[in-house]
Motif scaffolding. Structure first.
Motif, short mmCIF file in Angstrom:
data_model
loop_
_atom_site.label_atom_id
_atom_site.label_comp_id
_atom_site.label_asym_id
_atom_site.label_seq_id
_atom_site.Cartn_x
_atom_site.Cartn_y
_atom_site.Cartn_z
N VAL A 174 0.85 -1.19 0.00
CA VAL A 174 0.00 0.00 0.00
C VAL A 174 0.89 1.24 0.00
N ASP A 175 0.67 2.11 -1.00
CA ASP A 175 1.45 3.35 -1.04
C ASP A 175 0.60 4.60 -0.88
N GLY A 176 -0.68 4.42 -0.67
CA GLY A 176 -1.54 5.57 -0.42
C GLY A 176 -2.77 5.18 0.40
N PRO A 177 -2.82 5.62 1.67
CA PRO A 177 -1.78 6.26 2.47
C PRO A 177 -0.60 5.30 2.68
N LYS A 178 0.58 5.87 2.89
CA LYS A 178 1.78 5.04 2.94
C LYS A 178 1.75 4.08 4.12
N SER A 179 2.07 2.83 3.82
CA SER A 179 2.06 1.79 4.84
C SER A 179 3.31 1.87 5.72
N ARG A 180 3.23 1.17 6.83
CA ARG A 180 4.37 1.08 7.75
C ARG A 180 5.60 0.55 7.02
N TRP A 226 6.06 4.12 15.54
CA TRP A 226 6.00 4.27 14.09
C TRP A 226 5.55 5.66 13.67
N ALA A 227 6.03 6.10 12.52
CA ALA A 227 5.53 7.35 11.92
C ALA A 227 4.05 7.19 11.60
N LYS A 228 3.31 8.28 11.74
CA LYS A 228 1.87 8.25 11.50
C LYS A 228 1.51 9.22 10.38
N VAL A 229 0.76 8.73 9.40
CA VAL A 229 0.36 9.56 8.27
C VAL A 229 -1.00 10.21 8.57
N PRO A 230 -1.22 11.42 8.08
CA PRO A 230 -2.49 12.09 8.36
C PRO A 230 -3.65 11.45 7.60
N MET A 231 -4.75 11.24 8.30
CA MET A 231 -5.96 10.70 7.68
C MET A 231 -7.18 11.37 8.32
N THR A 232 -8.30 11.27 7.63
CA THR A 232 -9.56 11.76 8.16
C THR A 232 -10.61 10.65 8.05
N SER A 233 -11.59 10.71 8.93
CA SER A 233 -12.70 9.78 8.82
C SER A 233 -13.53 10.13 7.59
N GLY A 234 -14.32 9.17 7.12
CA GLY A 234 -15.14 9.39 5.94
C GLY A 234 -14.52 8.80 4.70
N ALA A 235 -14.80 9.41 3.56
CA ALA A 235 -14.34 8.87 2.28
C ALA A 235 -12.83 8.94 2.15
N ASN A 236 -12.22 7.81 1.81
CA ASN A 236 -10.77 7.72 1.60
C ASN A 236 -10.50 6.78 0.43
N THR A 237 -9.36 7.00 -0.21
CA THR A 237 -8.91 6.12 -1.29
C THR A 237 -7.64 5.41 -0.85
N PHE A 238 -7.65 4.09 -0.98
CA PHE A 238 -6.47 3.27 -0.66
C PHE A 238 -5.89 2.75 -1.98
N THR A 239 -4.59 2.93 -2.14
CA THR A 239 -3.92 2.56 -3.39
C THR A 239 -2.82 1.55 -3.13
N TRP A 240 -2.84 0.48 -3.91
CA TRP A 240 -1.80 -0.54 -3.87
C TRP A 240 -0.93 -0.43 -5.12
N VAL A 284 -14.08 5.37 5.93
CA VAL A 284 -13.42 5.03 7.18
C VAL A 284 -14.29 5.49 8.35
N PRO A 285 -14.51 4.62 9.33
CA PRO A 285 -15.34 5.02 10.48
C PRO A 285 -14.76 6.20 11.24
N GLU A 286 -15.60 6.84 12.02
CA GLU A 286 -15.17 8.00 12.82
C GLU A 286 -14.12 7.57 13.83
N ARG A 287 -12.98 8.26 13.81
CA ARG A 287 -11.90 7.97 14.74
C ARG A 287 -11.18 9.27 15.10
N THR A 288 -10.51 9.25 16.25
CA THR A 288 -9.63 10.34 16.66
C THR A 288 -8.32 9.74 17.14
N GLY A 289 -7.26 10.52 17.04
CA GLY A 289 -5.97 10.06 17.54
C GLY A 289 -5.33 9.01 16.66
#
Length: 331
Positions: A37-43, A99-113, A167-172
């Motif tokens: 997975v390169d979007g969002p970037k994987s561990r 681990w480094a953490k990439v920014p994400m938001t809840s709701g619609a997201n696109t995952f790219t392999w 993506v379900p509602e999440r914080t942190g």
């Protein structure tokens, strides 16, 4: 008699050929499916890029996180999910700051392999850690909930695959497991994404007690001398000829002061460097230089693009500031 002997010999050759072909098909099937997975970037990808440190051999092959499938009823064991059942054990280390953490938001997201070898696919599943999960404990099934499934029904994907999921509602801090189940083998691929749902990119911490500091020390707070036989990753620091240098990406046997992989941090640079240690300035009057698509930037480097100043959040090359999460607009 001669005809019979010839026929028997021909039969043996034919049987041998068929057996060889069958074995080739088995091994080809086993080895042909790889991706990450390169979007969002994987561990694993952030390990390859040198953002995550002390990752082990995954830095050479982030596409190889393969383990038995049929998850969650079978497949990778609890505590070994991130490493594909222990294939790359360093990835199972789990603390709130490891681990480094990439920014994400809840709701619609696109995952790219990105697939290095496409293969017939059963399905793609996406899981996320539940609210209240323990970020200081290795990932297990009970931490996860499924939020998106894409069924391929055995078709062969392209070499770049994108999925739109909610993506379900999440914080942190939360971990997302992206799971690719192959159609005609018993295996699957496991990629975890470390996500920050509270804002921007967060680099790996250095106070979590697992040895994941900045990689530059010799155990007593001093910067160790550069060694031509040692392997260094992005952010590692060394001393050489009385100066301190920081690695921009993976390197071995490239002499500080004579290679662009090393940025001068302090002291005098008496080598033949390429002047690429100015953190994004133009080297003449301290002004912030324009973004260069052919130049590698590291965390903290600043550039201008279309009249806006951007700061790099981790190592990057060729990623346009206005359209990549690696760049943060600062004015």
């Amino acid at each position: 008699m001669e005809l019979k002997a010839t026929s028997s010999k021909t039969l043996y050759v034919l049987l041998g050929t068929l057996l060889a072909l069958a074995l080739m098909m088995v091994f080809t099937t086993k080895a042909s499916a790889h991706g990450y997975v390169d979007g969002p970037k994987s561990r694993a990808l952030l390990c390859k890029e040198g953002v995550n440190k002390n990752c082990g051999a995954i830095v050479y092959e982030p596409h190889s996180l393969e383990a038995p499938g049929n998850f969650p009823s079978a497949g990778a064991a609890d505590g070994k999910i991130a490493s594909a059942n222990g294939a790359f054990p360093e990835l199972d280390a789990q603390t709130a700051t490891r681990w480094a953490k990439v920014p994400m938001t809840s709701g619609a997201n696109t995952f790219t392999w990105t697939l290095t070898a496409a293969h017939a696919t059963d399905k793609w599943d996406y899981y996320i850690t539940k609210e209240g999960w323990d970020p200081n404990s290795p990932l297990k099934r009970s931490d996860l909930e499924l939020f998106c499934t894409i069924n391929d029904g055995g078709k062969r994907p392209d070499f770049s695959v994108s999925h739109n999921c909610v993506v379900p509602e999440r914080t942190g801090y939360h971990v997302i497991l992206a799971y690719w189940e192959v159609y005609d083998t018993a295996n699957a691929f496991y990629n975890v994404i470390d996500a920050n749902f509270d804002g921007g990119f967060i680099p790996p911490g250095d106070g979590d007690g697992d040895g994941d500091g900045d990689g530059d020390g010799d155990g007593d707070g001093n910067v160790a001398e550069w060694s031509p036989s040692a392997v260094y990753l992005n952010g590692d620091r060394v001393s050489y000829n009385g100066a301190i240098y920081e690695a921009k990406w993976w390197t071995q046997n490239e002499q500080p002061g004579n290679s662009q992989v090393w940025a001068l941090v302090s002291g005098s640079d008496n080598g033949g460097g390429d002047g690429d240690n100015n953190g994004g300035t133009d080297g003449d009057n301290g002004a912030i230089a324009a973004w260069d698509s052919k130049k590698a930037y590291v965390s903290g480097d600043q550039v201008t693009y279309n009249g806006i100043v951007y700061k790099a959040q981790w190592w990057t090359l060729g990623e346009t500031p206005s359209s990549s999460a690696v760049w943060q607009a600062i004015n």
